[in-house]
Motif scaffolding. Structure first.
Motif, PDB file in Angstrom:
ATOM      1  N   PRO A  70       0.894  -1.262  -0.091  1.00 47.37           N
ATOM      2  CA  PRO A  70      -0.153   0.093   0.135  1.00 47.37           C
ATOM      3  C   PRO A  70       0.832   1.354   0.035  1.00 47.37           C
ATOM      4  N   ALA A  71       1.942   1.368   0.719  1.00 47.12           N
ATOM      5  CA  ALA A  71       2.960   2.651   0.970  1.00 47.12           C
ATOM      6  C   ALA A  71       3.403   2.735  -0.324  1.00 47.12           C
ATOM      7  N   VAL A  72       3.696   1.840  -1.204  1.00 43.30           N
ATOM      8  CA  VAL A  72       4.430   2.219  -2.570  1.00 43.30           C
ATOM      9  C   VAL A  72       3.519   2.376  -3.569  1.00 43.30           C
ATOM     10  N   TRP A  73       2.210   1.797  -3.580  1.00 44.46           N
ATOM     11  CA  TRP A  73       1.056   2.274  -4.728  1.00 44.46           C
ATOM     12  C   TRP A  73       0.693   3.641  -4.180  1.00 44.46           C
ATOM     13  N   GLN A  74       0.529   3.909  -3.102  1.00 42.35           N
ATOM     14  CA  GLN A  74       0.019   5.414  -2.693  1.00 42.35           C
ATOM     15  C   GLN A  74       0.930   6.274  -3.199  1.00 42.35           C
ATOM     16  N   LYS A  75       2.482   6.234  -3.090  1.00 45.07           N
ATOM     17  CA  LYS A  75       3.439   7.001  -3.412  1.00 45.07           C
ATOM     18  C   LYS A  75       3.253   7.424  -5.043  1.00 45.07           C
ATOM     19  N   ALA A  76       2.836   6.370  -5.612  1.00 46.81           N
ATOM     20  CA  ALA A  76       2.925   6.445  -7.143  1.00 46.81           C
ATOM     21  C   ALA A  76       1.655   7.208  -7.514  1.00 46.81           C
ATOM     22  N   GLN A  77       0.839   7.887  -6.818  1.00 46.47           N
ATOM     23  CA  GLN A  77      -0.207   8.318  -7.323  1.00 46.47           C
ATOM     24  C   GLN A  77      -0.041   9.763  -7.318  1.00 46.47           C
ATOM     25  N   PHE A  78      -0.893  10.374  -8.147  1.00 47.17           N
ATOM     26  CA  PHE A  78      -0.969  12.124  -8.312  1.00 47.17           C
ATOM     27  C   PHE A  78      -2.325  12.278  -8.350  1.00 47.17           C
ATOM     28  N   GLU A  79      -3.134  13.027  -7.637  1.00 44.25           N
ATOM     29  CA  GLU A  79      -4.322  13.418  -7.858  1.00 44.25           C
ATOM     30  C   GLU A  79      -5.511  12.283  -8.356  1.00 44.25           C
ATOM     31  N   GLY A  80      -5.143  11.372  -7.693  1.00 44.91           N
ATOM     32  CA  GLY A  80      -6.014  10.078  -7.781  1.00 44.91           C
ATOM     33  C   GLY A  80      -5.709   9.105  -8.858  1.00 44.91           C
ATOM     34  N   GLN A  81      -4.556   9.469  -9.556  1.00 50.35           N
ATOM     35  CA  GLN A  81      -4.381   8.654 -10.870  1.00 50.35           C
ATOM     36  C   GLN A  81      -2.806   7.987 -10.552  1.00 50.35           C
ATOM     37  N   LEU A  82      -2.733   7.094 -11.383  1.00 47.37           N
ATOM     38  CA  LEU A  82      -1.304   6.301 -11.042  1.00 47.37           C
ATOM     39  C   LEU A  82      -0.355   6.892 -12.269  1.00 47.37           C
ATOM     40  N   TYR A  83       0.622   7.666 -11.668  1.00 49.67           N
ATOM     41  CA  TYR A  83       1.558   8.183 -12.595  1.00 49.67           C
ATOM     42  C   TYR A  83       2.892   7.268 -12.417  1.00 49.67           C
ATOM     43  N   ALA A  84       3.106   6.470 -11.949  1.00 50.46           N
ATOM     44  CA  ALA A  84       4.359   5.426 -11.689  1.00 50.46           C
ATOM     45  C   ALA A  84       4.086   4.111 -11.407  1.00 50.46           C
ATOM     46  N   LEU A  85       4.704   3.266 -12.219  1.00 53.59           N
ATOM     47  CA  LEU A  85       4.737   1.827 -11.974  1.00 53.59           C
ATOM     48  C   LEU A  85       5.666   1.382 -11.455  1.00 53.59           C
ATOM     49  N   PRO A  86       5.601   1.270 -10.020  1.00 53.89           N
ATOM     50  CA  PRO A  86       6.822   0.776  -9.190  1.00 53.89           C
ATOM     51  C   PRO A  86       7.557  -0.672  -9.721  1.00 53.89           C
ATOM     52  N   LEU A  87       8.876  -0.489  -9.759  1.00 52.52           N
ATOM     53  CA  LEU A  87       9.595  -1.804 -10.193  1.00 52.52           C
ATOM     54  C   LEU A  87      10.200  -2.434  -8.833  1.00 52.52           C
ATOM     55  N   ASP A  88      10.648  -1.455  -7.993  1.00 52.43           N
ATOM     56  CA  ASP A  88      11.390  -2.139  -6.823  1.00 52.43           C
ATOM     57  C   ASP A  88      11.013  -1.188  -5.609  1.00 52.43           C
ATOM     58  N   THR A  89      11.162  -1.420  -4.174  1.00 45.37           N
ATOM     59  CA  THR A  89      11.544  -0.854  -3.462  1.00 45.37           C
ATOM     60  C   THR A  89      12.815  -0.872  -2.681  1.00 45.37           C
ATOM     61  N   HIS A  90      13.743   0.161  -2.728  1.00 41.00           N
ATOM     62  CA  HIS A  90      15.169   0.088  -2.076  1.00 41.00           C
ATOM     63  C   HIS A  90      15.139   0.821  -0.948  1.00 41.00           C
ATOM     64  N   PRO A  91      14.951   0.157   0.370  1.00 42.60           N
ATOM     65  CA  PRO A  91      15.061   0.817   1.504  1.00 42.60           C
ATOM     66  C   PRO A  91      16.498   1.020   2.282  1.00 42.60           C
ATOM     67  N   TYR A  92      16.626   1.952   2.846  1.00 41.42           N
ATOM     68  CA  TYR A  92      17.509   2.236   3.800  1.00 41.42           C
ATOM     69  C   TYR A  92      17.681   1.221   5.280  1.00 41.42           C
ATOM     70  N   ILE A  93      18.360   0.159   5.311  1.00 43.33           N
ATOM     71  CA  ILE A  93      18.214  -0.807   6.164  1.00 43.33           C
ATOM     72  C   ILE A  93      19.361  -1.278   7.146  1.00 43.33           C
ATOM     73  N   ALA A  94      19.374  -1.912   7.818  1.00 41.97           N
ATOM     74  CA  ALA A  94      20.599  -2.665   8.843  1.00 41.97           C
ATOM     75  C   ALA A  94      21.111  -3.819   8.465  1.00 41.97           C
ATOM     76  N   PHE A  95      22.470  -3.840   7.911  1.00 42.47           N
ATOM     77  CA  PHE A  95      23.191  -5.049   7.909  1.00 42.47           C
ATOM     78  C   PHE A  95      23.829  -5.373   9.277  1.00 42.47           C
ATOM     79  N   HIS A  96      24.238  -6.635   9.394  1.00 43.73           N
ATOM     80  CA  HIS A  96      24.763  -7.044  10.678  1.00 43.73           C
ATOM     81  C   HIS A  96      25.627  -8.092  10.370  1.00 43.73           C
ATOM     82  N   ASN A  97      26.643  -8.448  11.155  1.00 49.26           N
ATOM     83  CA  ASN A  97      27.684  -9.351  11.169  1.00 49.26           C
ATOM     84  C   ASN A  97      27.119 -10.532  12.219  1.00 49.26           C
ATOM     85  N   PRO A  98      26.571 -11.463  11.889  1.00 46.15           N
ATOM     86  CA  PRO A  98      25.933 -12.544  12.624  1.00 46.15           C
ATOM     87  C   PRO A  98      26.895 -13.126  13.770  1.00 46.15           C
ATOM     88  N   ASP A  99      27.968 -13.096  13.657  1.00 43.19           N
ATOM     89  CA  ASP A  99      29.148 -13.509  14.570  1.00 43.19           C
ATOM     90  C   ASP A  99      29.176 -12.588  15.807  1.00 43.19           C
TER      91      ASP A  99
END
Length: 432
Positions: A128-157
């Motif tokens: 839903p968050a991705v689809w909503q961001k692709a809207q402008f004035e109730g119409q779809l102006y972008a067709l999302p290919l991906d979501t690329h977030p800022y995340i947390a990588f970690h070293n398991p050891d």
């Protein structure tokens, strides 16, 4: 003037400044030509070519051509000029964070939802968050290919030795939830490494500064109002709390002071920190250094889980002389590229087309499957013509934060300076 500039851009393309590639099926007569501009270089570029080749093979009546331009302000300037001149490509890749600067100005055309549905692409297939961001004035102006977030990588050891791992041996997000608990976890990892616990490179990295702030600000319930001609509004208390947390984090123990992105990555890849904040697109680099690297959505440092993200999306530049056959072929090409999302996921990106994420083959990808939920709590840049990936806005915001992050100014100073810079942007007209 715009048409003259467009001719100049075309001349550059012929001169080799743009990397163009026609798929094998592009040769021959009787095919409908579809040109797609993108901004993917390196490994991402190779993957996009592989995907375009697969789509071309599945649609032998279409000549699929891709042209790669250097991403950043030049790319978006060329796209605006091409749309204004009436001779753009059939489709182009755009960061969805830049959509607010293009859709209102008539540079893009909305998608036909019925035409997409006939190809198996519907709203239910996207977070839903991705689809909503692709809207402008109730119409779809972008067709999302991906979501690329800022995340947390970690070293398991390191995480395990610090007592922060769950039963599966990976980082337990509950162990780093809340500001105090997160800082304690950073100190625990520092005891294991003998140096610092967390890697975050904020110097000379405007995008990294902005992603960190905006994600945490959203977690802290912060809202905004950016109305042209009016003073910018932020929740100043919430923003100040974010900077107080960041000052506590870059104390030389939890995270290093005055560190840039390369130094932060180097520390993490050499096992000198246990956790690294970065974009998921850095997965290939981190996995080369540590095949067992783990990754999760951004920890809930404040009350509301939220993960800063952007999205590569396809848009339809405004055509001067629309061609129904090309438009129909374009929809088929873009739908096909979305359905090749498993290939795209190999680089770390979360496919926006959710049926791909649910496939058993995707669920076998680690750590991609572990941070895929970040798409469900994605927060994007504020909607304004001047915001978004590669924008001067992010540079100005990072400059406003510099003294505060370096400990030379109190937390509220960064907020005051950010508001001042926002006011400067709001006083200017949208050039598009």
């Amino acid at each position: 003037m715009l048409r003259a500039a467009l001719v100049g851009a075309g001349g550059i393309a012929l001169g080799g400044a743009l990397a163009g590639c026609a798929t094998p099926s592009a040769a021959g007569a009787g095919k409908t030509s579809v040109m797609v501009w993108d901004l993917f270089s390196g490994g991402d570029g190779a993957l996009m070519q592989e995907m375009a080749g697969a789509v071309a093979a599945a649609n032998p009546d279409i000549a699929v051509e891709t042209t790669t331009l250097a991403w950043g302000p030049p790319y978006y300037t060329k796209l605006a000029m091409a749309s204004s001149g009436g001779r753009p490509p059939e489709a182009a890749v755009m960061h969805m964070s830049r959509l607010a600067g293009y859709a209102p100005g008539g540079l893009l055309e909305p998608f036909d939802l019925d035409a997409l549905a006939e190809l198996g692409i519907t709203e239910a297939d996207f977070a839903p968050a991705v689809w909503q961001k692709a809207q402008f004035e109730g119409q779809l102006y972008a067709l999302p290919l991906d979501t690329h977030p800022y995340i947390a990588f970690h070293n398991p050891d390191i995480v395990q030795q610090a007592g922060l791992a769950g039963p599966d041996g990976k980082l337990d997000l509950s162990a780093v939830a809340g500001a105090d608990r997160f800082l304690d976890a950073g100190r625990a990892m520092a005891e294991v490494t003998g140096e610092t616990g967390v890697s975050w490179g904020y110097q000379r990295d405007p995008a990294g500064c902005w992603r960190m702030f905006w994600g945490l600000y959203s977690q802290n319930g912060g809202g905004y109002e950016l109305t042209p001609g009016r003073p910018a509004q932020l929740d100043e208390e919430a923003a100040t709390e974010v900077f107080e947390f960041l000052q506590a984090m870059v104390d030389g123990k939890v995270a290093a002071r005055n560190q840039d992105g390369n130094a932060a990555s180097g520390r993490f890849m050499s096992n000198r920190t246990g956790l690294m904040f970065a974009g998921e697109w850095d997965l290939p680099m981190f996995r080369d250094a540590n095949p067992d690297v783990g990754a999760t959505p951004f920890p809930a440092v404040f009350d509301t889980p939220a993960n800063y993200a952007d999205s590569h999306a396809f848009v339809l530049p405004k055509q001067g002389t629309p061609d129904p056959a090309r438009r129909e072929a374009t929809y088929r090409v873009l739908a096909g590229l979305l359905k090749e999302g498993l290939t795209w996921a190999s680089a770390g990106h979360i496919p926006a087309y959710q049926p791909i994420v649910k496939e058993p083959a995707y669920q076998e990808l680690t750590p991609q499957r572990d941070y895929a939920p970040a798409a469900e709590i994605a927060v994007f840049d504020p909607d304004a013509w001047f915001t978004g990936g590669g924008s001067d806005f992010q540079t100005r915001m990072a400059d406003a934060m510099t003294d505060t992050l370096a400990g030379k100014a109190p937390a509220r100073t960064a907020v005051t300076r950010m508001l001042s810079e926002m006011d400067r942007f709001l006083s200017q007209p949208n050039p598009a």
